[in-house]
Design a protein around this motif. Structure first.
Motif, PDB file in Angstrom:
ATOM      1  N   ARG A 167       0.866  -1.172   0.000  1.00  0.00           N
ATOM      2  CA  ARG A 167       0.000   0.000   0.000  1.00  0.00           C
ATOM      3  C   ARG A 167       0.907   1.228   0.000  1.00  0.00           C
ATOM      4  O   ARG A 167       2.093   1.120   0.274  1.00  0.00           O
ATOM      5  N   LEU A 168       0.344   2.391  -0.258  1.00  0.00           N
ATOM      6  CA  LEU A 168       1.106   3.636  -0.198  1.00  0.00           C
ATOM      7  C   LEU A 168       0.601   4.502   0.949  1.00  0.00           C
ATOM      8  O   LEU A 168      -0.609   4.715   1.082  1.00  0.00           O
ATOM      9  N   VAL A 169       1.512   4.974   1.775  1.00  0.00           N
ATOM     10  CA  VAL A 169       1.157   5.912   2.854  1.00  0.00           C
ATOM     11  C   VAL A 169       1.866   7.234   2.608  1.00  0.00           C
ATOM     12  O   VAL A 169       2.916   7.273   1.961  1.00  0.00           O
ATOM     13  N   ARG A 170       1.295   8.301   3.121  1.00  0.00           N
ATOM     14  CA  ARG A 170       1.900   9.621   2.935  1.00  0.00           C
ATOM     15  C   ARG A 170       3.092   9.818   3.882  1.00  0.00           C
ATOM     16  O   ARG A 170       3.025   9.416   5.048  1.00  0.00           O
ATOM     17  N   ARG A 171       4.162  10.413   3.348  1.00  0.00           N
ATOM     18  CA  ARG A 171       5.339  10.734   4.161  1.00  0.00           C
ATOM     19  C   ARG A 171       5.081  12.009   4.967  1.00  0.00           C
ATOM     20  O   ARG A 171       4.429  12.938   4.478  1.00  0.00           O
ATOM     21  N   ILE A 172       5.633  12.072   6.156  1.00  0.00           N
ATOM     22  CA  ILE A 172       5.555  13.295   6.957  1.00  0.00           C
ATOM     23  C   ILE A 172       6.445  14.354   6.320  1.00  0.00           C
ATOM     24  O   ILE A 172       7.557  14.066   5.879  1.00  0.00           O
ATOM     25  N   CYS A 173       5.959  15.584   6.265  1.00  0.00           N
ATOM     26  CA  CYS A 173       6.739  16.691   5.709  1.00  0.00           C
ATOM     27  C   CYS A 173       8.005  16.907   6.551  1.00  0.00           C
ATOM     28  O   CYS A 173       7.909  17.095   7.769  1.00  0.00           O
ATOM     29  N   PRO A 174       9.192  16.870   5.928  1.00  0.00           N
ATOM     30  CA  PRO A 174      10.430  17.021   6.713  1.00  0.00           C
ATOM     31  C   PRO A 174      10.627  18.421   7.281  1.00  0.00           C
ATOM     32  O   PRO A 174      11.422  18.612   8.200  1.00  0.00           O
ATOM     33  N   TYR A 175       9.896  19.420   6.745  1.00  0.00           N
ATOM     34  CA  TYR A 175      10.097  20.802   7.181  1.00  0.00           C
ATOM     35  C   TYR A 175       9.316  21.159   8.443  1.00  0.00           C
ATOM     36  O   TYR A 175       9.661  22.122   9.122  1.00  0.00           O
ATOM     37  N   CYS A 176       8.248  20.425   8.730  1.00  0.00           N
ATOM     38  CA  CYS A 176       7.422  20.806   9.895  1.00  0.00           C
ATOM     39  C   CYS A 176       7.139  19.622  10.818  1.00  0.00           C
ATOM     40  O   CYS A 176       6.201  19.663  11.604  1.00  0.00           O
ATOM     41  N   LYS A 177       7.951  18.551  10.707  1.00  0.00           N
ATOM     42  CA  LYS A 177       7.686  17.383  11.543  1.00  0.00           C
ATOM     43  C   LYS A 177       8.099  17.640  12.989  1.00  0.00           C
ATOM     44  O   LYS A 177       9.056  18.363  13.259  1.00  0.00           O
ATOM     45  N   LYS A 178       7.318  17.077  13.906  1.00  0.00           N
ATOM     46  CA  LYS A 178       7.641  17.205  15.334  1.00  0.00           C
ATOM     47  C   LYS A 178       7.333  15.887  16.039  1.00  0.00           C
ATOM     48  O   LYS A 178       6.488  15.099  15.590  1.00  0.00           O
ATOM     49  N   ARG A 179       8.013  15.651  17.132  1.00  0.00           N
ATOM     50  CA  ARG A 179       7.869  14.411  17.896  1.00  0.00           C
ATOM     51  C   ARG A 179       6.714  14.559  18.881  1.00  0.00           C
ATOM     52  O   ARG A 179       6.608  15.578  19.575  1.00  0.00           O
ATOM     53  N   VAL A 180       5.847  13.560  18.924  1.00  0.00           N
ATOM     54  CA  VAL A 180       4.682  13.615  19.821  1.00  0.00           C
ATOM     55  C   VAL A 180       4.496  12.269  20.520  1.00  0.00           C
ATOM     56  O   VAL A 180       4.877  11.221  19.987  1.00  0.00           O
ATOM     57  N   ALA A 181       3.904  12.301  21.698  1.00  0.00           N
ATOM     58  CA  ALA A 181       3.595  11.072  22.440  1.00  0.00           C
ATOM     59  C   ALA A 181       2.255  10.522  21.972  1.00  0.00           C
ATOM     60  O   ALA A 181       1.338  11.283  21.646  1.00  0.00           O
ATOM     61  N   VAL A 182       2.148   9.200  21.921  1.00  0.00           N
ATOM     62  CA  VAL A 182       0.900   8.545  21.497  1.00  0.00           C
ATOM     63  C   VAL A 182       0.111   8.136  22.734  1.00  0.00           C
ATOM     64  O   VAL A 182       0.664   7.634  23.709  1.00  0.00           O
ATOM     65  N   GLU A 183      -1.202   8.364  22.673  1.00  0.00           N
ATOM     66  CA  GLU A 183      -2.068   8.009  23.808  1.00  0.00           C
ATOM     67  C   GLU A 183      -3.249   7.159  23.339  1.00  0.00           C
ATOM     68  O   GLU A 183      -3.496   7.019  22.140  1.00  0.00           O
ATOM     69  N   GLY A 184      -3.979   6.608  24.317  1.00  0.00           N
ATOM     70  CA  GLY A 184      -5.258   5.936  24.053  1.00  0.00           C
ATOM     71  C   GLY A 184      -5.178   4.713  23.171  1.00  0.00           C
ATOM     72  O   GLY A 184      -4.248   3.913  23.240  1.00  0.00           O
ATOM     73  N   LYS A 185      -6.198   4.589  22.288  1.00  0.00           N
ATOM     74  CA  LYS A 185      -6.342   3.401  21.446  1.00  0.00           C
ATOM     75  C   LYS A 185      -5.156   3.196  20.509  1.00  0.00           C
ATOM     76  O   LYS A 185      -4.752   2.070  20.240  1.00  0.00           O
ATOM     77  N   MET A 186      -4.624   4.300  19.996  1.00  0.00           N
ATOM     78  CA  MET A 186      -3.498   4.189  19.067  1.00  0.00           C
ATOM     79  C   MET A 186      -2.275   3.597  19.755  1.00  0.00           C
ATOM     80  O   MET A 186      -1.541   2.798  19.171  1.00  0.00           O
ATOM     81  N   LYS A 187      -2.072   3.971  21.009  1.00  0.00           N
ATOM     82  CA  LYS A 187      -0.948   3.430  21.774  1.00  0.00           C
ATOM     83  C   LYS A 187      -1.103   1.923  21.948  1.00  0.00           C
ATOM     84  O   LYS A 187      -0.135   1.157  21.785  1.00  0.00           O
ATOM     85  N   GLU A 188      -2.329   1.502  22.262  1.00  0.00           N
ATOM     86  CA  GLU A 188      -2.601   0.060  22.433  1.00  0.00           C
ATOM     87  C   GLU A 188      -2.395  -0.694  21.125  1.00  0.00           C
ATOM     88  O   GLU A 188      -1.862  -1.804  21.107  1.00  0.00           O
ATOM     89  N   LEU A 189      -2.839  -0.078  20.019  1.00  0.00           N
ATOM     90  CA  LEU A 189      -2.689  -0.721  18.707  1.00  0.00           C
ATOM     91  C   LEU A 189      -1.205  -0.904  18.369  1.00  0.00           C
ATOM     92  O   LEU A 189      -0.802  -1.973  17.892  1.00  0.00           O
ATOM     93  N   ILE A 190      -0.385   0.127  18.611  1.00  0.00           N
ATOM     94  CA  ILE A 190       1.053   0.032  18.321  1.00  0.00           C
ATOM     95  C   ILE A 190       1.692  -1.073  19.157  1.00  0.00           C
ATOM     96  O   ILE A 190       2.463  -1.896  18.644  1.00  0.00           O
ATOM     97  N   LYS A 191       1.338  -1.124  20.448  1.00  0.00           N
ATOM     98  CA  LYS A 191       1.893  -2.163  21.333  1.00  0.00           C
ATOM     99  C   LYS A 191       1.510  -3.556  20.840  1.00  0.00           C
ATOM    100  O   LYS A 191       2.338  -4.474  20.819  1.00  0.00           O
ATOM    101  N   LYS A 192       0.260  -3.688  20.423  1.00  0.00           N
ATOM    102  CA  LYS A 192      -0.241  -4.989  19.940  1.00  0.00           C
ATOM    103  C   LYS A 192       0.526  -5.432  18.692  1.00  0.00           C
ATOM    104  O   LYS A 192       0.926  -6.595  18.560  1.00  0.00           O
ATOM    105  N   GLU A 193       0.729  -4.512  17.754  1.00  0.00           N
ATOM    106  CA  GLU A 193       1.439  -4.852  16.514  1.00  0.00           C
ATOM    107  C   GLU A 193       2.916  -5.171  16.778  1.00  0.00           C
ATOM    108  O   GLU A 193       3.478  -6.071  16.154  1.00  0.00           O
ATOM    109  N   ILE A 194       3.529  -4.460  17.708  1.00  0.00           N
ATOM    110  CA  ILE A 194       4.931  -4.726  18.055  1.00  0.00           C
ATOM    111  C   ILE A 194       5.064  -6.107  18.698  1.00  0.00           C
ATOM    112  O   ILE A 194       5.991  -6.868  18.403  1.00  0.00           O
TER     113      ILE A 194
END
Length: 553
Positions: free
Chosen positions: A422-449
Motif C-alpha cells: 500500500r502507499l502511505v503519505r510521508r511526513i513533511c520534513p520541514y514541519c515534523k515534530k515528535r509527539v507522544a501517542v495516547e489511548g487506542k493508538m498506543k494500544e494498537l502500536i503495542k499490539k502490533e509490536i
C-alpha cells in the motif's frame, strides 16, 4: 555579456548569501530576506511580469501608498528609470531593498499563480465571446466548439492546468462537470484536492481541446475514450494518459501525469528495506520463476515492478513487457501495449512474446485463466516472469491463482515471491515534530509490536524504549506541504516467499489460515507492522498506516 555576480555564482566561487551581504555593504542598501509565499498576489500587479523579468526587480510589500521593491541589481540605471516610471504610473512611493537571485526567482514564480493565470485566460475568452454569443442561454454548437478550441484562451487555460499539475507534483488531474460549474481537482499524495472552479460554459471547449491533443474523437461524447499525449516542460518530456467518461452534466476527463523525473529507481526509495529487500534481491537472481505484486489499484504495484526491471536490465538479457498502458519508457527494454479491442490481449501477446527469445517477461496484470496458465508455463520453462494480481494481501495470492485455474502442483516450482503493498503519505520534513501517542493508538502500536517476529521485536523494543511512553512524529503543516503535514508517499510491504513448508501446504490444503501460519513461521512482517515501524522511524504517521490498511482500531 554577463554580470560579475552571475559569473561568481556560476563558478561556485563563494556562497550567494555571502556575496550579496558584501554587495549590500558596498551599496549601502539593506539585504532583504523574504519568503515568496508571503508576497501578496495583488502587490505583484504593480510591476508587470515582463518588467520584473527584464530588470530583475519585484514588489515585496505594500502599505498605503508605500511599496517595498526588491532588486537584484539596484545599481542598474535602466532598472532605476523603469521603477520611477512605474511609480508615477501607479502613484506609489517606494523603498529599494537588495535581494538575492534565488529570492527573485522564487517571487517571480508567484506571477504564475494558478487562479491568476486561469482568471486572465477567462477574461480573454469572455471578451471574444461577447460578440458571437449575445444570449448566455444559446446552445453551444459543434462549429463554435471547434472554433473555440483553436483560440488562444482555451489552449492557454489547458496549458496552465497541465503546468501547475506538474509543478505541484500531482499524479492525476480531474476535470469534472457539475450542475452549474466545472471543478478541477489535483491528486496529491493519493488525496484529491479542489484547485479551482470554472464557468460551466467553457467545459465543452476544454474537453475538446484535450481531445484534440490526445487524438480522440471530438464529436463522440456518448462513450468513454482513452488517449495519450506528451508535452516538453523545462526540457523534460512528460506524458499524460487521458480518459474521458460521459456523466449527467457532460464529459469528465481524468489525466494521469507520468513525469519521468518523479519515477523511482531504487528499492530504498520505494520503502523496501531489511529482510523484505533481501528476499526480493534473492528472487531476482533466480534462473526462473514468478515475482508477483499484489494490491488494489493505485497502490504502486507497477512502480515496484519497474524498479525491479531497472535492476534486471543488463546488456546480456532480453526483457519484453506487455502493459496496459505503457506508463514509463525504459531504455533497453522492449515494451508493448496490449489492445484488447483488436484482439491483442495479455494472453494473445504472451504467446507471441515467448517466440521473441525472452529471458525476462513482465505481464501488466494476470486477470484471466488463459493469462495465468501462460504466465505459469513461461516461469516453468526458464523465464523470470513479473506480474500483478488483485488481492488484498500476500496470503490471498495462492488461492487467487488456483481460482484462475492454475494447477496446484505448478504453483510451488513457479511462484518465487509474492509482494503485497500500500502507499502511505510521508511526513513533511520541514514541519515534523515528535509527539507522544495516547489511548487506542498506543494500544494498537503495542499490539502490533508484540506480534512481530521474535528476532525483530527484541531489537525494536530496545531501540525505541517502548515500556512506558511511545513517541512518533507528525507534521504541523507549513507552506512547503500546503499545510497538510505530508509530502510525498512511501510503500508499506509484506513479502511471502516460497518455502518447502509452503509448497507442502499448497499441494495438500491451500487455505488462507494455513498459509497465514506459514507466513508467520517465516517471520513475515505484515503491511500494518511495516507501517508501524515506519511510523516509529518518523517516516509516516500511525493514522496513515491505519487508514490504508483498512482496519479499524
Amino acid at each position: 555579456g554577463k554580470r560579475e555576480e552571475e559569473i561568481i555564482l556560476e563558478r561556485d566561487l563563494i556562497d550567494e548569501d555571502f556575496l550579496f551581504a558584501l554587495k549590500s555593504e558596498l551599496l549601502g542598501i539593506e539585504l532583504k530576506k523574504v519568503r515568496a509565499e508571503d508576497v501578496p498576489a495583488d502587490v505583484l500587479d504593480l510591476v508587470p511580469k515582463e518588467a520584473a523579468e527584464y530588470y530583475h526587480m519585484v514588489p515585496l510589500k505594500k502599505k498605503n501608498q508605500h511599496v517595498e521593491i526588491g532588486m537584484v541589481y539596484p545599481d542598474d540605471l535602466k532598472a532605476q528609470e523603469a521603477l520611477k516610471f512605474l511609480a508615477r504610473q501607479h502613484n506609489f512611493q517606494y523603498q529599494v531593498f537588495l535581494i538575492t537571485p534565488t529570492t527573485f526567482k522564487d517571487v517571480l514564480r508567484r506571477y504564475a499563480s494558478f487562479r491568476r493565470e486561469v482568471k486572465t485566460a477567462l477574461k480573454e475568452l469572455e471578451r471574444e465571446l461577447v460578440a458571437e454569443r449575445p444570449k448566455e442561454e444559446a446552445p453551444v454548437s459543434a462549429e463554435l466548439i471547434t472554433r473555440r478550441i483553436k483560440e488562444a484562451p482555451i489552449s492557454k487555460m489547458v496549458a496552465v492546468i497541465l503546468r501547475h499539475a506538474v509543478e505541484g507534483r500531482a499524479s492525476d488531474i480531474h476535470i469534472e462537470p457539475l450542475k452549474e460549474r466545472t471543478r478541477v481537482r489535483f491528486r496529491l499524495d493519493g488525496v484529491l484536492h479542489s484547485s479551482l472552479f470554472l464557468p460551466k460554459k467553457v467545459h465543452p471547449s476544454i474537453v475538446a481541446r484535450i481531445k484534440v491533443i490526445s487524438n480522440l474523437k471530438i464529436d463522440e461524447t456518448r462513450i468513454p475514450q482513452d488517449g495519450r499525449f506528451s508535452i516538453v516542460m523545462d526540457d523534460i518530456n512528460i506524458d499524460f494518459r487521458v480518459s474521458t467518461f460521459p456523466t449527467m452534466f457532460g464529459e469528465k476527463v481524468v489525466m494521469r501525469v507520468l513525469n519521468p523525473e518523479q519515477r523511482l529507481k531504487e528499492f530504498e526509495d520505494l520503502g523496501l528495506e531489511g529482510q523484505a529487500l533481501e528476499i526480493i534481491k534473492k528472487a531476482m537472481k533466480a534462473p526462473y520463476g514468478m515475482i508477483l505484486a499484489t494490491g488494489p489499484t493505485g497502490c504502486g504495484k507497477t512502480t515496484t515492478l519497474y524498479v525491479t526491471l531497472e535492476h534486471l536490465n543488463k546488456e546480456g538479457v532480453n526483457i519484453v513487457t506487455l502493459e496496459d498502458p505503457v506508463e514509463y519508457y525504459i531504455q533497453g527494454i522492449n515494451q508493448s501495449q496490449v489492445k484488447p479491442e483488436i484482439g491483442y490481449t495479455f494472453a494473445n501477446g504472451l504467446r507471441h512474446v515467448l517466440r521473441q527469445d525472452p529471458d525476462i517477461i513482465m505481464v501488466g496484470e494476470i486477470r484471466d485463466t488463459e493469462t495465468a496458465e501462460l504466465a505459469t508455463h513461461a516461469a516453468l520453462t526458464g523465464h523470470i516472469v513479473l506480474s500483478t494480481l488483485h488481492t488484498n494481501n500476500t496470503i490471498g495470492v495462492i488461492p487467487r491463482l488456483i481460482d484462475l485455474g492454475v494447477k496446484q502442483f505448478l504453483i510451488p516450482p513457479t511462484v518465487n515471491v509474492a509482494i503485497a503493498q500500500r502507499l502511505v503519505r510521508r511526513i513533511c520534513p520541514y514541519c515534523k515534530k515528535r509527539v507522544a501517542v495516547e489511548g487506542k493508538m498506543k494500544e494498537l502500536i503495542k499490539k502490533e509490536i508484540e506480534s512481530l517476529p521474535r528476532s525483530i521485536k527484541k531489537d525494536i523494543k530496545k531501540k525505541y524504549n517502548l515500556k512506558n511512553e511511545i513517541f512518533v512524529w507528525e507534521g504541523e503543516g507549513c507552506t512547503e506541504c500546503a499545510r497538510t503535514g505530508y509530502s510525498g508517499r512511501v510503500g508499506i510491504f509484506e513479502i511471502l516467499r516460497m518455502t518447502k513448508q509452503l509448497a507442502k501446504i499448497v499441494l495438500t490444503q491451500p487455505s488462507e489460515d494455513k498459509i497465514a501460519k506459514e507466513a508467520k513461521r517465516q517471520g513475515m512482517i505484515t503491511m500494518r507492522q511495516d507501517g508501524i515501524l515506519k511510523a516509529l522511524k518518523g517516516i509516516t504517521t500511525p493514522e496513515e498506516v491505519v487508514r490504508v490498511t483498512e482496519e479499524e482500531y
